[in-house]
Design a protein around this motif. Structure first.
Motif, PDB file in Angstrom:
ATOM      1  N   VAL A 183      27.880  -0.656  -9.164  1.00 16.88           N
ATOM      2  CA  VAL A 183      28.454  -1.882  -9.723  1.00 16.88           C
ATOM      3  C   VAL A 183      27.381  -2.647 -10.509  1.00 16.88           C
ATOM      4  CG1 VAL A 183      29.373  -4.160  -9.098  1.00 16.88           C
ATOM      5  CG2 VAL A 183      30.361  -2.103  -8.098  1.00 16.88           C
ATOM      6  N   LEU A 184      26.168  -2.715  -9.970  1.00 19.89           N
ATOM      7  CA  LEU A 184      25.077  -3.369 -10.695  1.00 19.89           C
ATOM      8  C   LEU A 184      24.727  -2.615 -11.981  1.00 19.89           C
ATOM      9  CD1 LEU A 184      22.683  -4.450  -7.804  1.00 19.89           C
ATOM     10  CD2 LEU A 184      23.970  -5.937  -9.334  1.00 19.89           C
ATOM     11  N   TYR A 185      24.692  -1.301 -11.894  1.00 19.82           N
ATOM     12  CA  TYR A 185      24.360  -0.491 -13.073  1.00 19.82           C
ATOM     13  C   TYR A 185      25.409  -0.653 -14.168  1.00 19.82           C
ATOM     14  CZ  TYR A 185      23.821   3.562 -16.077  1.00 19.82           C
ATOM     15  OH  TYR A 185      23.701   4.369 -17.162  1.00 19.82           O
ATOM     16  N   THR A 186      26.675  -0.476 -13.820  1.00 11.37           N
ATOM     17  CA  THR A 186      27.724  -0.562 -14.839  1.00 11.37           C
ATOM     18  C   THR A 186      27.864  -1.989 -15.371  1.00 11.37           C
ATOM     19  OG1 THR A 186      29.377  -0.769 -13.078  1.00 11.37           O
ATOM     20  CG2 THR A 186      29.037   1.428 -14.026  1.00 11.37           C
ATOM     21  N   GLY A 187      27.661  -2.974 -14.518  1.00  9.14           N
ATOM     22  CA  GLY A 187      27.699  -4.358 -14.972  1.00  9.14           C
ATOM     23  C   GLY A 187      26.544  -4.673 -15.909  1.00  9.14           C
ATOM     24  N   SER A 188      25.362  -4.177 -15.589  1.00  7.32           N
ATOM     25  CA  SER A 188      24.195  -4.388 -16.458  1.00  7.32           C
ATOM     26  C   SER A 188      24.382  -3.702 -17.800  1.00  7.32           C
ATOM     27  CB  SER A 188      22.928  -3.846 -15.780  1.00  7.32           C
ATOM     28  OG  SER A 188      22.683  -4.531 -14.587  1.00  7.32           O
ATOM     29  N   ARG A 189      24.925  -2.478 -17.778  1.00  5.22           N
ATOM     30  CA  ARG A 189      25.183  -1.766 -19.038  1.00  5.22           C
ATOM     31  C   ARG A 189      26.148  -2.549 -19.915  1.00  5.22           C
ATOM     32  NH1 ARG A 189      23.980   3.797 -20.634  1.00  5.22           N
ATOM     33  NH2 ARG A 189      25.271   3.042 -22.316  1.00  5.22           N
ATOM     34  N   ARG A 190      27.177  -3.088 -19.293  1.00  4.30           N
ATOM     35  CA  ARG A 190      28.150  -3.853 -20.064  1.00  4.30           C
ATOM     36  C   ARG A 190      27.514  -5.101 -20.669  1.00  4.30           C
ATOM     37  NH1 ARG A 190      33.875  -4.879 -17.614  1.00  4.30           N
ATOM     38  NH2 ARG A 190      33.892  -2.646 -17.910  1.00  4.30           N
ATOM     39  N   LEU A 191      26.676  -5.773 -19.895  1.00  2.00           N
ATOM     40  CA  LEU A 191      26.004  -6.969 -20.422  1.00  2.00           C
ATOM     41  C   LEU A 191      25.027  -6.605 -21.532  1.00  2.00           C
ATOM     42  CD1 LEU A 191      25.283  -9.034 -17.186  1.00  2.00           C
ATOM     43  CD2 LEU A 191      26.894  -9.578 -19.016  1.00  2.00           C
ATOM     44  N   LEU A 192      24.262  -5.531 -21.345  1.00  2.00           N
ATOM     45  CA  LEU A 192      23.294  -5.129 -22.363  1.00  2.00           C
ATOM     46  C   LEU A 192      23.987  -4.661 -23.645  1.00  2.00           C
ATOM     47  CD1 LEU A 192      20.624  -3.309 -20.195  1.00  2.00           C
ATOM     48  CD2 LEU A 192      20.419  -5.526 -21.332  1.00  2.00           C
ATOM     49  N   ASP A 193      25.149  -4.055 -23.513  1.00  2.00           N
ATOM     50  CA  ASP A 193      25.880  -3.626 -24.710  1.00  2.00           C
ATOM     51  C   ASP A 193      26.362  -4.803 -25.542  1.00  2.00           C
ATOM     52  OD1 ASP A 193      25.455  -1.004 -24.147  1.00  2.00           O
ATOM     53  OD2 ASP A 193      27.449  -0.644 -23.276  1.00  2.00           O
ATOM     54  N   GLY A 251      33.755  -4.763   0.787  1.00  2.00           N
ATOM     55  CA  GLY A 251      34.946  -5.444   0.275  1.00  2.00           C
ATOM     56  C   GLY A 251      34.620  -6.352  -0.894  1.00  2.00           C
ATOM     57  N   CYS A 252      33.523  -7.080  -0.805  1.00  2.00           N
ATOM     58  CA  CYS A 252      33.113  -7.969  -1.899  1.00  2.00           C
ATOM     59  C   CYS A 252      32.744  -7.170  -3.148  1.00  2.00           C
ATOM     60  CB  CYS A 252      31.950  -8.845  -1.459  1.00  2.00           C
ATOM     61  SG  CYS A 252      32.406 -10.080  -0.231  1.00  2.00           S
ATOM     62  N   MET A 253      32.049  -6.049  -2.965  1.00  2.00           N
ATOM     63  CA  MET A 253      31.699  -5.206  -4.114  1.00  2.00           C
ATOM     64  C   MET A 253      32.951  -4.664  -4.788  1.00  2.00           C
ATOM     65  SD  MET A 253      28.623  -4.832  -5.043  1.00  2.00           S
ATOM     66  CE  MET A 253      27.863  -6.356  -4.561  1.00  2.00           C
ATOM     67  N   LEU A 254      33.952  -4.263  -3.989  1.00  2.00           N
ATOM     68  CA  LEU A 254      35.185  -3.741  -4.562  1.00  2.00           C
ATOM     69  C   LEU A 254      35.968  -4.835  -5.288  1.00  2.00           C
ATOM     70  CD1 LEU A 254      36.320  -1.279  -1.755  1.00  2.00           C
ATOM     71  CD2 LEU A 254      35.399  -0.716  -4.017  1.00  2.00           C
ATOM     72  N   LEU A 255      35.928  -6.056  -4.768  1.00  2.00           N
ATOM     73  CA  LEU A 255      36.580  -7.166  -5.471  1.00  2.00           C
ATOM     74  C   LEU A 255      35.894  -7.439  -6.805  1.00  2.00           C
ATOM     75  CD1 LEU A 255      37.319  -9.724  -2.601  1.00  2.00           C
ATOM     76  CD2 LEU A 255      38.976  -8.439  -3.962  1.00  2.00           C
ATOM     77  N   LEU A 256      34.576  -7.418  -6.819  1.00  2.00           N
ATOM     78  CA  LEU A 256      33.821  -7.604  -8.060  1.00  2.00           C
ATOM     79  C   LEU A 256      34.122  -6.476  -9.043  1.00  2.00           C
ATOM     80  CD1 LEU A 256      31.678  -9.573  -9.163  1.00  2.00           C
ATOM     81  CD2 LEU A 256      29.947  -8.005  -8.318  1.00  2.00           C
ATOM     82  N   ASP A 257      34.183  -5.260  -8.515  1.00  2.00           N
ATOM     83  CA  ASP A 257      34.521  -4.096  -9.332  1.00  2.00           C
ATOM     84  C   ASP A 257      35.925  -4.253  -9.913  1.00  2.00           C
ATOM     85  OD1 ASP A 257      34.697  -1.592 -10.480  1.00  2.00           O
ATOM     86  OD2 ASP A 257      34.946  -0.552  -8.584  1.00  2.00           O
ATOM     87  N   HIS A 258      36.857  -4.677  -9.118  1.00  2.00           N
ATOM     88  CA  HIS A 258      38.231  -4.867  -9.581  1.00  2.00           C
ATOM     89  C   HIS A 258      38.305  -5.945 -10.657  1.00  2.00           C
ATOM     90  CE1 HIS A 258      42.355  -6.503  -9.402  1.00  2.00           C
ATOM     91  NE2 HIS A 258      42.664  -5.220  -9.334  1.00  2.00           N
ATOM     92  N   ARG A 259      37.615  -7.027 -10.464  1.00  2.00           N
ATOM     93  CA  ARG A 259      37.660  -8.143 -11.413  1.00  2.00           C
ATOM     94  C   ARG A 259      37.166  -7.741 -12.804  1.00  2.00           C
ATOM     95  NH1 ARG A 259      37.602 -10.884 -15.107  1.00  2.00           N
ATOM     96  NH2 ARG A 259      37.193 -13.087 -15.332  1.00  2.00           N
ATOM     97  N   PHE A 260      36.062  -6.969 -12.839  1.00  2.00           N
ATOM     98  CA  PHE A 260      35.456  -6.619 -14.127  1.00  2.00           C
ATOM     99  C   PHE A 260      35.679  -5.157 -14.525  1.00  2.00           C
ATOM    100  CE2 PHE A 260      33.018 -10.280 -12.591  1.00  2.00           C
ATOM    101  CZ  PHE A 260      33.213 -11.123 -13.666  1.00  2.00           C
ATOM    102  N   ARG A 261      36.399  -4.401 -13.703  1.00  2.00           N
ATOM    103  CA  ARG A 261      36.707  -2.984 -13.987  1.00  2.00           C
ATOM    104  C   ARG A 261      35.426  -2.214 -14.336  1.00  2.00           C
ATOM    105  NH1 ARG A 261      41.433  -3.621 -12.715  1.00  2.00           N
ATOM    106  NH2 ARG A 261      43.109  -4.663 -13.780  1.00  2.00           N
ATOM    107  N   LEU A 262      34.501  -2.208 -13.372  1.00  2.00           N
ATOM    108  CA  LEU A 262      33.182  -1.636 -13.624  1.00  2.00           C
ATOM    109  C   LEU A 262      33.038  -0.175 -13.183  1.00  2.00           C
ATOM    110  CD1 LEU A 262      31.068  -4.680 -12.468  1.00  2.00           C
ATOM    111  CD2 LEU A 262      31.469  -3.935 -14.817  1.00  2.00           C
TER     112      LEU A 262
END
Length: 118
Positions: A92-102, A14-25
């Motif tokens: 979620v970690l992968y897509t979030g890291s990609r977004r930060l690195l971009d 549930g927490c991962m999905l909330l994080l995913d929803h917040r940042f659309r990852l």
């Protein structure tokens, strides 16, 4: 007490999905692709577990926080839920890291830098 581990996993999902929803990852970025990646990842890891159980490498540990319910020999009901959490957390970690690195200018390719500067 026997469902504590399962409830913790569901809370983590549930927490991962909330994080995913917040940042659309992941799921909130492309639900169809995310569902396919998640299904393939969980099935691959479940097959890996079953192969390890079949070879006698993986054994189920006894714990007071686990339900003790088995869906196959040595395969507790919590395992597919854990694998779902693992795949979701990884993506979620992968897509979030990609977004930060971009966002870091030095990691962009030459064409991307030209587009930003135009």
């Amino acid at each position: 007490m026997g469902v504590l581990y399962l409830l913790s996993l569901l809370l983590g999902i549930g927490c991962m999905l909330l994080l995913d929803h917040r940042f659309r990852l992941f799921f909130w970025r492309d639900a169809k692709a995310a569902a396919i990646v998640t299904a393939v990842g969980v099935l691959f890891l479940l097959f890996w577990d079953l192969a390890g159980i079949g070879l006698g490498i993986f054994l189920r540990g006894e714990g007071t926080i686990a339900t003790g319910l088995l869906i196959a020999p040595e395969l507790p009901i919590e395992e597919p839920v854990f694998l779902l959490f693992l795949v979701l957390c990884t993506m979620v970690l992968y897509t979030g890291s990609r977004r930060l690195l971009d966002r870091i200018p030095s990691t962009r390719s030459g064409k991307q830098r030209e587009r930003v500067n135009v």
